[in-house]
Motif scaffolding. Structure first.
Motif, short mmCIF file in Angstrom:
data_model
loop_
_atom_site.label_atom_id
_atom_site.label_comp_id
_atom_site.label_asym_id
_atom_site.label_seq_id
_atom_site.Cartn_x
_atom_site.Cartn_y
_atom_site.Cartn_z
N LEU A 123 -5.42 42.32 -114.41
CA LEU A 123 -5.11 42.16 -112.99
C LEU A 123 -4.56 43.46 -112.42
O LEU A 123 -5.04 43.96 -111.38
CB LEU A 123 -4.11 41.02 -112.78
N ILE A 124 -3.57 44.04 -113.09
CA ILE A 124 -2.96 45.27 -112.58
C ILE A 124 -3.96 46.43 -112.64
O ILE A 124 -4.01 47.28 -111.75
CB ILE A 124 -1.67 45.59 -113.35
N GLN A 129 -6.07 46.13 -109.67
CA GLN A 129 -5.32 46.57 -108.48
C GLN A 129 -5.23 48.09 -108.42
O GLN A 129 -5.37 48.69 -107.35
CB GLN A 129 -3.93 45.94 -108.50
N HIS A 130 -5.03 48.70 -109.57
CA HIS A 130 -4.96 50.16 -109.60
C HIS A 130 -6.29 50.79 -109.21
O HIS A 130 -6.32 51.83 -108.53
CB HIS A 130 -4.54 50.64 -110.99
N GLY A 135 -8.24 49.62 -107.05
CA GLY A 135 -8.24 49.56 -105.59
C GLY A 135 -7.44 50.70 -104.98
O GLY A 135 -7.86 51.32 -103.99
N TRP A 136 -6.27 51.03 -105.56
CA TRP A 136 -5.45 52.12 -105.03
C TRP A 136 -6.08 53.49 -105.32
O TRP A 136 -5.86 54.44 -104.56
CB TRP A 136 -4.04 52.03 -105.59
N GLN A 155 4.22 50.00 -100.58
CA GLN A 155 3.73 49.58 -101.89
C GLN A 155 4.60 50.10 -103.03
O GLN A 155 4.74 49.45 -104.07
CB GLN A 155 2.29 50.09 -102.06
#
Length: 218
Positions: free
Chosen positions: A85-86, A89-90, A92-93, A133
């Protein structure tokens, strides 16, 4: 040594690849490409005609995100978090960082004061999102240096030059962003991702854009 990185002296996408390899402590060769006069052998391995391109023996990988992921899959010392999951998300960043680089290009290429103001506002808004964030640092995800940090080291490097030109207010009152910027600037891999001539080369590049920022430098 099997890894060979096709580079350009100013390319921030090259820098993120270099940072990753330095963090992983893996040996690699580096060849600089004149993008105004691209050799045929380079075009044969770079379908988009851009840097970076990484070759591993006889195989080529183009586009920086693909290179970062390949290094994660094949080399030690992972820079992606273990959690799926993380990690997602990373990713995406990382794309968010690429969007900021596009805004930076719009900023230094803006032809008029009005367009320049619009580009300044767009950059400011994105960094305000980052401020919301970020945690306590020192890096994007806390104590661990990740690929998101590798992506933003080159982003913040532009502001070393912009700050010498004028105070554009883009990072004003963004304490977490500014702290992150300082911590990345102190990281050896970020420092070593460019040559000693980088500031002079970037200054000359910006002056020659014939854009609004160029007039401020004059």
């Amino acid at each position: 040594m099997t890894l060979h990185l096709m580079s350009h002296t100013l390319c921030p996408y090259v820098q993120r690849s270099v940072i990753s390899m330095l963090e992983k402590n893996i040996p690699f060769e580096r060849t600089y490409i004149d993008l105004a006069n691209k050799p045929d052998w380079f075009l044969s391995i770079s379908p988009l005609g851009k840097t970076p391109v990484l070759t591993d023996k006889d195989d080529a990988i183009f586009e920086s995100v693909a290179i970062l992921e390949y290094l994660e899959d094949t080399q030690p010392h992972p820079l992606h978090p273990a959690s799926p999951l993380i990690r997602a998300q990373h990713r995406g960043w990382i794309e968010f960082g690429s969007a900021i680089l596009n805004d930076i290009a719009g900023f230094y290429n803006a032809p008029t004061a009005a367009v320049f103001a619009t580009k300044t506002a767009a950059l400011t808004a994105k960094f305000q999102q980052l401020e919301a964030q970020l945690g306590d640092g020192p890096y994007f995800a806390g104590d661990a240096f990740t690929l998101v940090d590798a992506v933003f080291g080159p982003v913040f490097r532009y502001f070393d030059m912009f700050d010498d030109i004028a105070d554009f207010g883009i990072l004003t009152d963004l304490d977490k962003v500014q702290s992150w910027r300082r911590n990345l600037a102190a990281r050896p891999s970020v420092q070593q991702a460019v040559s000693e001539e980088y500031p002079q080369l970037l200054s000359a590049f910006l002056r020659n854009r014939n854009a609004y920022l160029s007039t401020l430098m004059a």
